[in-house]
Scaffold this motif. Structure first.
Motif, PDB file in Angstrom:
ATOM      1  N   GLU A  44     -30.218   9.614 -20.709  1.00 21.15           N
ATOM      2  CA  GLU A  44     -31.598   9.548 -20.235  1.00 21.15           C
ATOM      3  C   GLU A  44     -32.450  10.401 -21.149  1.00 21.15           C
ATOM      4  OE1 GLU A  44     -34.129  11.299 -16.446  1.00 21.15           O
ATOM      5  OE2 GLU A  44     -32.157  10.401 -16.059  1.00 21.15           O
ATOM      6  N   PHE A  45     -33.682   9.965 -21.420  1.00 25.66           N
ATOM      7  CA  PHE A  45     -34.585  10.757 -22.252  1.00 25.66           C
ATOM      8  C   PHE A  45     -36.028  10.377 -21.949  1.00 25.66           C
ATOM      9  CE2 PHE A  45     -33.172   7.107 -24.769  1.00 25.66           C
ATOM     10  CZ  PHE A  45     -34.368   6.506 -25.119  1.00 25.66           C
ATOM     11  N   ASN A  46     -36.950  11.257 -22.323  1.00 25.44           N
ATOM     12  CA  ASN A  46     -38.384  10.980 -22.246  1.00 25.44           C
ATOM     13  C   ASN A  46     -38.852  10.433 -23.591  1.00 25.44           C
ATOM     14  OD1 ASN A  46     -38.443  12.039 -19.647  1.00 25.44           O
ATOM     15  ND2 ASN A  46     -39.038  14.075 -20.351  1.00 25.44           N
ATOM     16  N   SER A  63     -46.127   6.575 -22.585  1.00 24.13           N
ATOM     17  CA  SER A  63     -45.054   7.543 -22.392  1.00 24.13           C
ATOM     18  C   SER A  63     -44.302   7.221 -21.115  1.00 24.13           C
ATOM     19  CB  SER A  63     -45.620   8.965 -22.325  1.00 24.13           C
ATOM     20  OG  SER A  63     -46.494   9.098 -21.212  1.00 24.13           O
ATOM     21  N   ILE A  65     -39.976   7.317 -19.233  1.00 23.67           N
ATOM     22  CA  ILE A  65     -38.571   7.707 -19.153  1.00 23.67           C
ATOM     23  C   ILE A  65     -37.693   6.494 -19.427  1.00 23.67           C
ATOM     24  CG2 ILE A  65     -36.763   8.595 -17.618  1.00 23.67           C
ATOM     25  CD1 ILE A  65     -38.983   9.992 -16.039  1.00 23.67           C
ATOM     26  N   LYS A  67     -33.575   5.178 -19.245  1.00 20.11           N
ATOM     27  CA  LYS A  67     -32.175   5.380 -18.876  1.00 20.11           C
ATOM     28  C   LYS A  67     -31.370   4.280 -19.553  1.00 20.11           C
ATOM     29  CE  LYS A  67     -33.370   7.379 -14.394  1.00 20.11           C
ATOM     30  NZ  LYS A  67     -33.220   7.293 -12.911  1.00 20.11           N
ATOM     31  N   THR A 170     -27.007  17.647 -33.155  1.00 20.66           N
ATOM     32  CA  THR A 170     -26.579  16.803 -32.035  1.00 20.66           C
ATOM     33  C   THR A 170     -26.382  15.346 -32.420  1.00 20.66           C
ATOM     34  OG1 THR A 170     -28.839  16.236 -31.357  1.00 20.66           O
ATOM     35  CG2 THR A 170     -27.889  18.273 -30.462  1.00 20.66           C
ATOM     36  N   ASN A 174     -34.504  12.132 -32.925  1.00 21.12           N
ATOM     37  CA  ASN A 174     -35.694  12.869 -32.504  1.00 21.12           C
ATOM     38  C   ASN A 174     -36.948  12.012 -32.542  1.00 21.12           C
ATOM     39  OD1 ASN A 174     -34.277  15.292 -32.157  1.00 21.12           O
ATOM     40  ND2 ASN A 174     -34.559  15.856 -34.300  1.00 21.12           N
ATOM     41  N   THR A 190     -37.488  13.189 -26.278  1.00 22.91           N
ATOM     42  CA  THR A 190     -37.208  14.568 -25.879  1.00 22.91           C
ATOM     43  C   THR A 190     -36.384  14.589 -24.596  1.00 22.91           C
ATOM     44  OG1 THR A 190     -39.264  14.685 -24.590  1.00 22.91           O
ATOM     45  CG2 THR A 190     -39.372  15.422 -26.885  1.00 22.91           C
ATOM     46  N   ASP A 191     -35.867  15.767 -24.271  1.00 24.68           N
ATOM     47  CA  ASP A 191     -35.220  16.033 -22.985  1.00 24.68           C
ATOM     48  C   ASP A 191     -34.049  15.090 -22.697  1.00 24.68           C
ATOM     49  OD1 ASP A 191     -37.135  18.059 -22.503  1.00 24.68           O
ATOM     50  OD2 ASP A 191     -38.522  16.586 -21.676  1.00 24.68           O
ATOM     51  N   TYR A 192     -33.135  15.012 -23.641  1.00 25.54           N
ATOM     52  CA  TYR A 192     -31.955  14.168 -23.466  1.00 25.54           C
ATOM     53  C   TYR A 192     -31.039  14.694 -22.358  1.00 25.54           C
ATOM     54  CZ  TYR A 192     -32.554  11.427 -27.788  1.00 25.54           C
ATOM     55  OH  TYR A 192     -32.996  10.575 -28.757  1.00 25.54           O
ATOM     56  N   LYS A 193     -30.474  13.776 -21.614  1.00 24.45           N
ATOM     57  CA  LYS A 193     -29.392  14.072 -20.669  1.00 24.45           C
ATOM     58  C   LYS A 193     -28.293  13.053 -20.933  1.00 24.45           C
ATOM     59  CE  LYS A 193     -32.623  15.677 -17.124  1.00 24.45           C
ATOM     60  NZ  LYS A 193     -33.155  15.434 -15.741  1.00 24.45           N
TER      61      LYS A 193
END
Length: 216
Positions: A44-46, A63, A65, A67, A170, A174, A190-193
């Protein structure tokens, strides 16, 4: 413009990993991505995307999210400038716009077959060696933090290029820039999970009774 951001996002969803080390050429970078891909099941990322139309200088920004789960499962929630939901469940792609109370459903394979760019970038991390027959993929530059890959078609009638900035530590993407001389798309992630454990029903659209569903 729903397909435009899917081009970039589909590429980005494939180019990720969790390994380390320096690289000397594009093959080295892509081999690392290919190996690291085996360790990640979903993510998941923004995202923030900016589109600039060259002839009119019109600009659009969105912008939201994303998944992603392997086997072509994608959920995209665009928060700005207006709400839009995209569901891809491995077979169908559904784009739902709440303001219109309408959802449009397409066959995922038809979407792939209708656009050369999307067809190329789906599965890129695993199949880049076969893509090298029709595309030039080079490591254009690198710094302490990023690799910069450049991809172009070998066919001179196809005028486009894509720059992909990959984090050295990683191997996550980016940012990416797609340019076909008519429009330029800039995407930042940004904000990878990683390995969230998404169930497949996350990627299936379930319409309310008052939603019109159009099958193409």
């Amino acid at each position: 413009m729903k397909k435009t951001y899917i081009f970039i996002t589909a590429f980005i969803c494939i180019c990720f990993g969790v390994s380390y080390g320096a690289a000397v050429n594009a093959g080295d970078v892509l081999s690392k991505i290919e190996a690291a891909d085996k360790n990640v099941k979903d993510m998941e990322f923004n995202f923030t995307q900016k589109i600039n139309y060259v002839s009119t200088n019109e600009k659009q920004t969105s912008s939201g999210i994303v998944k992603y789960k392997k086997q072509n499962y994608i959920y995209m929630f665009q928060k700005n400038p207006s709400e839009q939901y995209t569901y891809i469940d491995g077979r169908k792609m559904t784009v739902y716009v709440p303001a219109n109370k309408q959802a449009v459903v397409e066959n995922w394979k038809d979407v792939l077959n209708s656009d050369m760019i999307l067809t190329t970038i789906i599965g890129f991390g695993k199949n880049f060696r076969s893509f090298e027959k029709d595309h030039s993929i080079v490591l254009e530059s690198q710094n302490d933090k990023e690799y910069v890959l450049l991809m172009k078609p070998n066919n001179q009638k196809q005028v486009w290029s894509m720059h992909i900035n990959v984090d050295k530590e990683t191997l996550l993407v980016n940012s990416a820039v797609f340019d076909n001389k008519n429009f330029i798309i800039n995407v930042k992630l940004t904000d990878y999970k990683l390995n969230v454990g998404f169930r497949t029903d996350v990627f299936k659209f379930k319409p309310a009774k008052d939603i019109e569903v159009i099958e193409l």
